[in-house]
Motif scaffolding. Structure first.
Motif, PDB file in Angstrom:
ATOM      1  N   VAL A 137     -15.661  12.143  -8.935  1.00 18.48           N
ATOM      2  CA  VAL A 137     -15.336  12.988  -7.781  1.00 18.48           C
ATOM      3  C   VAL A 137     -16.122  12.530  -6.558  1.00 18.48           C
ATOM      4  O   VAL A 137     -15.579  12.438  -5.446  1.00 18.48           O
ATOM      5  CB  VAL A 137     -15.629  14.470  -8.088  1.00 18.48           C
ATOM      6  CG1 VAL A 137     -15.480  15.324  -6.833  1.00 18.48           C
ATOM      7  CG2 VAL A 137     -14.703  14.977  -9.182  1.00 18.48           C
ATOM      8  N   MET A 138     -17.391  12.221  -6.742  1.00 21.45           N
ATOM      9  CA  MET A 138     -18.208  11.741  -5.629  1.00 21.45           C
ATOM     10  C   MET A 138     -17.659  10.450  -5.047  1.00 21.45           C
ATOM     11  O   MET A 138     -17.611  10.258  -3.823  1.00 21.45           O
ATOM     12  CB  MET A 138     -19.658  11.531  -6.093  1.00 21.45           C
ATOM     13  CG  MET A 138     -20.582  10.924  -5.036  1.00 21.45           C
ATOM     14  SD  MET A 138     -20.663  11.896  -3.508  1.00 21.45           S
ATOM     15  CE  MET A 138     -21.591  13.315  -4.093  1.00 21.45           C
TER      16      MET A 138
ATOM     17  N   VAL B 276     -14.521   9.402  -5.059  1.00 21.69           N
ATOM     18  CA  VAL B 276     -13.303   9.710  -4.296  1.00 21.69           C
ATOM     19  C   VAL B 276     -13.675  10.275  -2.931  1.00 21.69           C
ATOM     20  O   VAL B 276     -13.101   9.896  -1.899  1.00 21.69           O
ATOM     21  CB  VAL B 276     -12.413  10.696  -5.072  1.00 21.69           C
ATOM     22  CG1 VAL B 276     -11.272  11.190  -4.183  1.00 21.69           C
ATOM     23  CG2 VAL B 276     -11.848  10.033  -6.321  1.00 21.69           C
ATOM     24  N   MET B 277     -14.644  11.184  -2.894  1.00 19.16           N
ATOM     25  CA  MET B 277     -15.086  11.758  -1.624  1.00 19.16           C
ATOM     26  C   MET B 277     -15.664  10.683  -0.709  1.00 19.16           C
ATOM     27  O   MET B 277     -15.401  10.678   0.501  1.00 19.16           O
ATOM     28  CB  MET B 277     -16.138  12.843  -1.890  1.00 19.16           C
ATOM     29  CG  MET B 277     -15.598  14.074  -2.573  1.00 19.16           C
ATOM     30  SD  MET B 277     -16.913  15.197  -3.117  1.00 19.16           S
ATOM     31  CE  MET B 277     -17.669  15.614  -1.559  1.00 19.16           C
ATOM     32  N   LEU B 278     -16.418   9.766  -1.283  1.00 11.87           N
ATOM     33  CA  LEU B 278     -17.040   8.703  -0.501  1.00 11.87           C
ATOM     34  C   LEU B 278     -15.986   7.787   0.115  1.00 11.87           C
ATOM     35  O   LEU B 278     -16.040   7.466   1.314  1.00 11.87           O
ATOM     36  CB  LEU B 278     -17.994   7.909  -1.386  1.00 11.87           C
ATOM     37  CG  LEU B 278     -18.784   6.779  -0.736  1.00 11.87           C
ATOM     38  CD1 LEU B 278     -19.598   7.290   0.437  1.00 11.87           C
ATOM     39  CD2 LEU B 278     -19.695   6.113  -1.768  1.00 11.87           C
TER      40      LEU B 278
ATOM     41  N   SER C 181     -12.755   8.419   0.631  1.00  9.95           N
ATOM     42  CA  SER C 181     -11.910   9.147   1.578  1.00  9.95           C
ATOM     43  C   SER C 181     -12.620   9.364   2.907  1.00  9.95           C
ATOM     44  O   SER C 181     -12.031   9.160   3.979  1.00  9.95           O
ATOM     45  CB  SER C 181     -11.498  10.498   0.989  1.00  9.95           C
ATOM     46  OG  SER C 181     -10.749  10.318  -0.193  1.00  9.95           O
ATOM     47  N   SER C 182     -13.895   9.755   2.846  1.00 10.07           N
ATOM     48  CA  SER C 182     -14.622  10.019   4.090  1.00 10.07           C
ATOM     49  C   SER C 182     -14.915   8.731   4.846  1.00 10.07           C
ATOM     50  O   SER C 182     -14.878   8.708   6.086  1.00 10.07           O
ATOM     51  CB  SER C 182     -15.916  10.782   3.812  1.00 10.07           C
ATOM     52  OG  SER C 182     -16.807  10.014   3.024  1.00 10.07           O
TER      53      SER C 182
ATOM     54  N   HIS D 208     -22.732   9.639   8.910  1.00  9.65           N
ATOM     55  CA  HIS D 208     -22.003   9.583   7.644  1.00  9.65           C
ATOM     56  C   HIS D 208     -22.972   9.352   6.488  1.00  9.65           C
ATOM     57  O   HIS D 208     -22.913  10.049   5.467  1.00  9.65           O
ATOM     58  CB  HIS D 208     -20.945   8.473   7.690  1.00  9.65           C
ATOM     59  CG  HIS D 208     -20.048   8.467   6.499  1.00  9.65           C
ATOM     60  ND1 HIS D 208     -20.248   7.627   5.429  1.00  9.65           N
ATOM     61  CD2 HIS D 208     -18.947   9.206   6.204  1.00  9.65           C
ATOM     62  CE1 HIS D 208     -19.302   7.841   4.520  1.00  9.65           C
ATOM     63  NE2 HIS D 208     -18.499   8.792   4.968  1.00  9.65           N
TER      64      HIS D 208
ATOM     65  N   SER E 160     -24.971  12.435   5.738  1.00 10.28           N
ATOM     66  CA  SER E 160     -24.183  13.450   5.022  1.00 10.28           C
ATOM     67  C   SER E 160     -24.010  13.081   3.561  1.00 10.28           C
ATOM     68  O   SER E 160     -24.113  13.945   2.673  1.00 10.28           O
ATOM     69  CB  SER E 160     -22.812  13.604   5.691  1.00 10.28           C
ATOM     70  OG  SER E 160     -22.941  14.025   7.031  1.00 10.28           O
ATOM     71  N   ILE E 161     -23.754  11.803   3.295  1.00 17.68           N
ATOM     72  CA  ILE E 161     -23.583  11.350   1.913  1.00 17.68           C
ATOM     73  C   ILE E 161     -24.883  11.549   1.125  1.00 17.68           C
ATOM     74  O   ILE E 161     -24.876  12.029  -0.020  1.00 17.68           O
ATOM     75  CB  ILE E 161     -23.143   9.872   1.877  1.00 17.68           C
ATOM     76  CG1 ILE E 161     -21.732   9.716   2.459  1.00 17.68           C
ATOM     77  CG2 ILE E 161     -23.195   9.327   0.447  1.00 17.68           C
ATOM     78  CD1 ILE E 161     -20.657  10.485   1.728  1.00 17.68           C
TER      79      ILE E 161
ATOM     80  N   LEU F 140     -25.297  15.072   0.135  1.00 16.48           N
ATOM     81  CA  LEU F 140     -24.423  15.399  -0.994  1.00 16.48           C
ATOM     82  C   LEU F 140     -25.001  14.887  -2.314  1.00 16.48           C
ATOM     83  O   LEU F 140     -24.769  15.475  -3.374  1.00 16.48           O
ATOM     84  CB  LEU F 140     -23.035  14.801  -0.777  1.00 16.48           C
ATOM     85  CG  LEU F 140     -22.135  15.474   0.258  1.00 16.48           C
ATOM     86  CD1 LEU F 140     -20.860  14.662   0.454  1.00 16.48           C
ATOM     87  CD2 LEU F 140     -21.787  16.894  -0.169  1.00 16.48           C
TER      88      LEU F 140
END
Length: 201
Positions: free
Chosen positions: A148-149, A151-153, A155-156, A177, A180-181, A184
């Motif tokens: 999941v992480m 995919v988020m990485l 996409s962002s 960016h 923020s990562i 997370l």
């Protein structure tokens, strides 16, 4: 089994086609790519194209996928192994997002592809996983689900590259960016801010 002369010749022809295609795509865009001009630029026979690719779309996907894989590999292997995991991850993230600043022509073509997001994820996620795994193993990163992480990485990152190209974010947006990562990933706010602003060189 070692590669035969035929294998080496075939691989060389494919490399020539991909290199010529990238140059032509950068100059004219994907729509302007013509197979006859491509094979001339690559200095290979026109029939050679279909020995390696099923269609122009197949070639375009290969150009972007392989270019992104090369970039990701170069970035990851250029970062010193002895840096803390958070610094390595932030540096890799920032350098990749800077594609929008440092090679805007290529980045613009990527975001305009109908499958650009999928190509970006396919090419970069294995390297992103490699960047995160040391921090997960050491306990520096708190990641409930690494897939999941990732995919988020992806996409962002792709979204920010698009925003940079469109002028919708301020300069050095890659720092925000990375910060923020890191948050997370469980890095403290102050440490995430500090690390995301370290010199890249």
């Amino acid at each position: 089994m070692p590669a035969t002369r035929t294998d080496r010749r075939r691989a060389r022809t494919r490399r020539q086609l991909v290199a010529a295609a990238r140059e032509l795509i950068t100059e004219r865009g994907v729509a302007g790519l013509r197979i006859a001009e491509l094979t001339d630029a690559a200095d290979v026979g026109r029939g050679s194209f279909y020995n390696h690719f099923d269609s122009k779309e197949d070639l375009v996907a290969a150009v972007f996928r392989e270019s992104l894989e090369t970039l990701a590999h170069t970035i990851l292997t250029s970062i010193p192994d002895d840096l803390p995991p958070a610094e390595r991850a932030a540096m890799a993230d920032r350098r990749f997002v800077r594609l929008a600043y440092e090679d805007p022509d290529f980045a613009r073509l990527l975001v305009q592809l109908h499958n650009g997001d999928d190509l970006f994820a396919t090419a970069t996620l294995p390297y992103a996983r490699m960047a995160l795994e040391p921090g997960i193993a050491s306990g520096d990163f708190d990641v409930p689900d690494v897939d999941v992480m990732l995919v988020m990485l992806a996409s962002s990152s792709m979204g920010l590259i698009r925003a940079i190209l469109e002028g919708r974010v301020p300069p050095h947006a890659e720092q925000a960016h990375a910060e923020s990562i890191l948050r997370l990933l469980g890095v403290t706010d102050d440490e995430a801010r500090r690390i995301s602003r370290l010199p890249l060189d």
